[in-house]
Design a protein around this motif. Structure first.
Motif, short mmCIF file in Angstrom:
data_model
loop_
_atom_site.label_atom_id
_atom_site.label_comp_id
_atom_site.label_asym_id
_atom_site.label_seq_id
_atom_site.Cartn_x
_atom_site.Cartn_y
_atom_site.Cartn_z
N ASP A 117 4.31 -2.98 -1.14
CA ASP A 117 4.58 -3.27 0.26
C ASP A 117 5.41 -4.55 0.32
N TYR A 132 6.79 -7.82 2.52
CA TYR A 132 6.53 -8.68 3.67
C TYR A 132 7.66 -9.70 3.82
N LEU A 182 5.20 -7.19 8.09
CA LEU A 182 5.32 -6.09 7.12
C LEU A 182 6.54 -5.27 7.47
N THR A 187 6.66 -0.20 3.38
CA THR A 187 5.43 0.22 2.73
C THR A 187 5.71 1.26 1.66
N ASN A 188 4.92 1.20 0.59
CA ASN A 188 4.99 2.18 -0.51
C ASN A 188 6.41 2.37 -1.03
N VAL A 246 0.72 -1.94 -4.70
CA VAL A 246 -0.11 -0.85 -4.19
C VAL A 246 -0.83 -0.19 -5.37
N ALA A 253 -0.03 1.16 4.85
CA ALA A 253 -0.38 -0.04 5.60
C ALA A 253 0.24 0.03 6.99
#
Length: 283
Positions: free
Chosen positions: A155, A157, A176, A179-180, A229, A237
């Motif tokens: 992920d 940020y 964020l 993700t992934n 992850v 997320a």
């Protein structure tokens, strides 16, 4: 004479009985062995020919006919993407294939672990249709202390100031933004067989073009941090924004501020005195 005849008769009967017992034991042993052989034949699992690695193969190596051999493999346990012959593995003689993922000796050669004939083993071969490669600068803190490997998912940020983007922004914000996202290379290494901890300076990810634009903008306007992850984690997320007020648990004062009543006046002179006279406001 009669005694000799009787003795011969007794010996003959004893020998006949012994012969019968021996024959019975032989037949019983034969039947037992025959039943065992039939049971072993029923337990035989059907097999097919599968090509396996003849030695340990590492990322980027050229795989040749000398590097593989054929073995019998249980038909009901064949991995997906196996090759059943050298002709299937090397369909074009002058176009080599390269190793994409490390393989140990006697491991089945799978299609996903090698390139197509004539295809290079660079990161372009690891990009799925519609994906793009984008490089992110990291350090020991933002790069999860060197525990990242190609093939991992992270992920992303972003931390930066919102003062220039939002009127009345309250300092730095962490958000964020991805993700992934899959890692396809660490520094200049795209192989998954990295030994030990590597403190990377860059990581390359596979992302959609829109994600690439967002990552590029985020990298130029703030700092990016990666969160690893788990291998079996299939959760996604949720979007989140954290600033200093949320971090410290400070609630924002949302009480309405009473507006000061506007008063309009006109100034007039009465003799030597100047007087302000209230009038209705028109705008």
């Amino acid at each position: 004479m009669r005694a000799v005849f009787g003795l011969v008769l007794i010996v003959g009967v004893a020998l006949a009985g012994g012969a019968v017992m021996m024959a019975k034991n032989y037949i019983s042993a034969y039947q037992t062995e025959l039943a065992r052989e039939r049971a072993a034949r029923d337990a035989v699992v059907p097999t097919v020919q599968v090509m396996v690695a003849n030695r340990a193969l590492r990322y980027g190596e050229t795989i040749t006919a000398e590097d593989v051999r054929a073995v019998r493999w249980p038909k009901n346990a064949m991995p997906e993407g196996t090759f059943t012959s050298a002709e299937a593995l090397f369909p074009i003689e002058d176009e080599p294939r390269f190793v994409l993922r490390a393989m140990e000796k006697d491991e089945a050669v799978l299609a996903l672990k090698i390139t197509e004939p004539g295809e290079d083993a660079g990161i372009t071969s690891r990009l799925e249709r519609g994906m793009r490669a984008f490089t992110i600068k990291v350090d020991v803190a933002s790069g999860v202390s060197g525990f990242l490997r190609p093939g991992d998912r992270v992920d992303v940020y972003w931390t930066g100031s919102t003062r220039d983007a939002i009127e009345g922004g309250r300092g730095e914000l962490t958000k964020l933004i991805g993700t992934n996202i899959q890692l396809i290379a660490i520094d200049q290494t795209a192989g998954e067989d990295i030994d030990g901890t590597v403190i990377a300076r860059t990581v390359t990810v596979a992302a959609l073009p829109q994600q690439v634009a967002g990552l590029a903008q985020a990298q130029n306007t703030g700092r990016l941090s990666l969160a690893l992850v788990g291998a079996d984690d299939d959760t996604v997320a949720s979007a989140m924004d954290v600033d200093q007020r949320i971090l410290l648990g400070i609630e924002e004062d949302t009480q309405p501020v009473a507006k000061e009543k506007k008063v309009c006046t006109i100034r007039t002179r009465r003799g030597a005195e100047v007087v302000d006279i209230p009038i209705p406001c028109t705008n």
